[in-house]
Design a protein around this motif. Sequence first.
Motif, mmCIF file in Angstrom:
data_model
loop_
_atom_site.group_PDB
_atom_site.id
_atom_site.type_symbol
_atom_site.label_atom_id
_atom_site.label_comp_id
_atom_site.label_asym_id
_atom_site.label_seq_id
_atom_site.Cartn_x
_atom_site.Cartn_y
_atom_site.Cartn_z
ATOM 1 N N UNK A 111 0.850 -1.192 0.000
ATOM 2 C CA UNK A 111 0.000 0.000 0.000
ATOM 3 C C UNK A 111 0.886 1.243 0.000
ATOM 4 N N UNK A 112 0.575 2.192 -0.883
ATOM 5 C CA UNK A 112 1.294 3.463 -0.870
ATOM 6 C C UNK A 112 0.738 4.316 0.262
ATOM 7 N N UNK A 113 1.576 4.591 1.260
ATOM 8 C CA UNK A 113 1.136 5.261 2.471
ATOM 9 C C UNK A 113 1.658 6.686 2.534
ATOM 10 N N UNK A 114 0.859 7.538 3.164
ATOM 11 C CA UNK A 114 1.245 8.933 3.374
ATOM 12 C C UNK A 114 0.951 9.294 4.818
ATOM 13 N N UNK A 115 1.902 9.995 5.461
ATOM 14 C CA UNK A 115 1.745 10.337 6.861
ATOM 15 C C UNK A 115 0.637 11.365 7.048
#
Length: 603
Positions: A26-30
Amino acid sequence: MPRYPDSFIEEVRERVDLLGVVGRHVQLKKSGTNWQGLCPFHHEKTPSFNVRPDKGFFKCFGCGQGGDVFEFLMKIRGLSFNETVEELAAVAGLPLPVLAQDTDFTRQKMDYRTSLFNLLTQVQDYYHTLLMNGPDQKALNYLRQRGLTDQTIQQFRLGYAPPGWQTLADRFQGMDNAQQLLEEVGLRVNKGESRYPYDRFRDRVIFPIHDSKGRCVGFGGRTMDPDGKPKYINSPETVLYQKGSLLYGLHQAQEAVQKEGEIILVEGYMDLISLVSHGIVHCAATLGTALTDEQIRLVWQRSRRVVYCFDGDNAGRQAAWRALEKSIEGLEADRHVRFLFLPQGTDPDQFIRHHGKGKFLSLLEKAVGLIEFLTERLSMDLSLSQPEGKAALVQRIRPYLERVSDPLLKELFVQSLAGQLAIPPWRVIRGVRPGPLIGQWGERKVNKGVEKDPPGLGGRDVERTLLGLLLRSPGLISDHEERLAGLELQNQAYLGLLEILVAMSPQILAAGNCLEVDHLPGDEWQSLARRILADEEVVHAFPEAELSHCLETLQIKHVDMLGKHVMVESWHDEDSFEERYRKFFALRQERNRLMASHCSQEN
């Protein structure tokens, strides 16, 4: 159904980076303390999938899927629980224990661990009650004089162990098996020679130590006597407490660390508590011990930035240097290490109590990076204004730069040092230009730690040995067809024969993995094959392993050849150096990987 022991499953859970596992899918972003992305379990356009590394779980508010790292991998890969444990254990580098049945013995063992946790919690609460409400208020007054508020004392569950030698024995007298359990968790000392075990902690301020789940696993005790020795004593190693595998205060700091994106590491209990009481909460302490590999892993698992803040004396500088040596190999482009040095003779506790939060944060902004600390430390006795001093520093710092595994980061470190010394970058990584290199990918020099050639095959020609194996065991050709087709042999005749053998692979397979030399196309190839079989007359007991040995040796030699080519061009074409520099280190990394695999097979 057989399963792995719960203690092992818990160790895997602790060691595996949830963010790293989920991030592969999964491409995650904070987002605040969370990491968000599009849910892999249902179709969505707006991210509702959340990961909390500090808490160890994921949750999708769109479809309701959630759980820990095991459940994520089971759902995303369709694995069984045991298969998931095995895969994650491999990621963490943990050897697998024997699968165990869910027997009465296993349940009893888990019940026993639970009873130890419960006892430690009761002792923690007992010591805390004695501190806050006991008849002797000297420990409470001591902590207040050190600047701690009652709120901070409550937050860390600080306590007081009274002077008596049998306090805990009396307190838990009515509890079943209490004396054995107290000895098991290190609270009572029984040297075996005395009929009278005694309390380990007496007349000391008590600091409960917790694991990452907030469970009490041990204690530290500080004397209030300025002349008392030792100043600190700690619980011994037990089944629940391993000093080098914990960071004091980490369980409380995890959310703040996620929010700040950084963790401050200090040495002692009071250093940490004083920082937290002044509003600097994204910190943890090393329990007064030298930093361990396991503690470094705990740090990188929770943050990509770390600041080491140790005492402002020679011992503190030594501790910072040991931390640098522990951290340098784990550095990556998005991992940052800085060092905060306090004024001589002060520790974090003293500094923040005397100067306040604002002054501490000002110093924090000025914390030096790894290359600056390296340069300062290694050049203390050098004059960098003189050519001899610059040359000596480069010579000293080069082995540390070699330990940085990330090629880009290593390149940037080299450029930074080169700029500081006003010398070309190629002078930092190698001191001779142009001409043949000394060391790897140049003239071979096996002393002084320079890397050697790959382990050979008893002086034999590796290319010839490989062809001899294929001619005697032609079934290996189809098994390794892709790797064989990609080989680049130096002997052109051998290369031609190899290409013929690979092309004949379907025919050999159809013939039951048999090959007659007379079936090779042309007298020239038949003659070459017979000469090889005559020279390679040894019949190997394990041809598959021998072939793998040959293939890896040839791959290493090929990488060496590419490395020499890159470096020769780099040294003679200064304009292309920066571009080729990255390729050089990528090849070095590939060579190291092949050598590690090669040597593991040797052993």
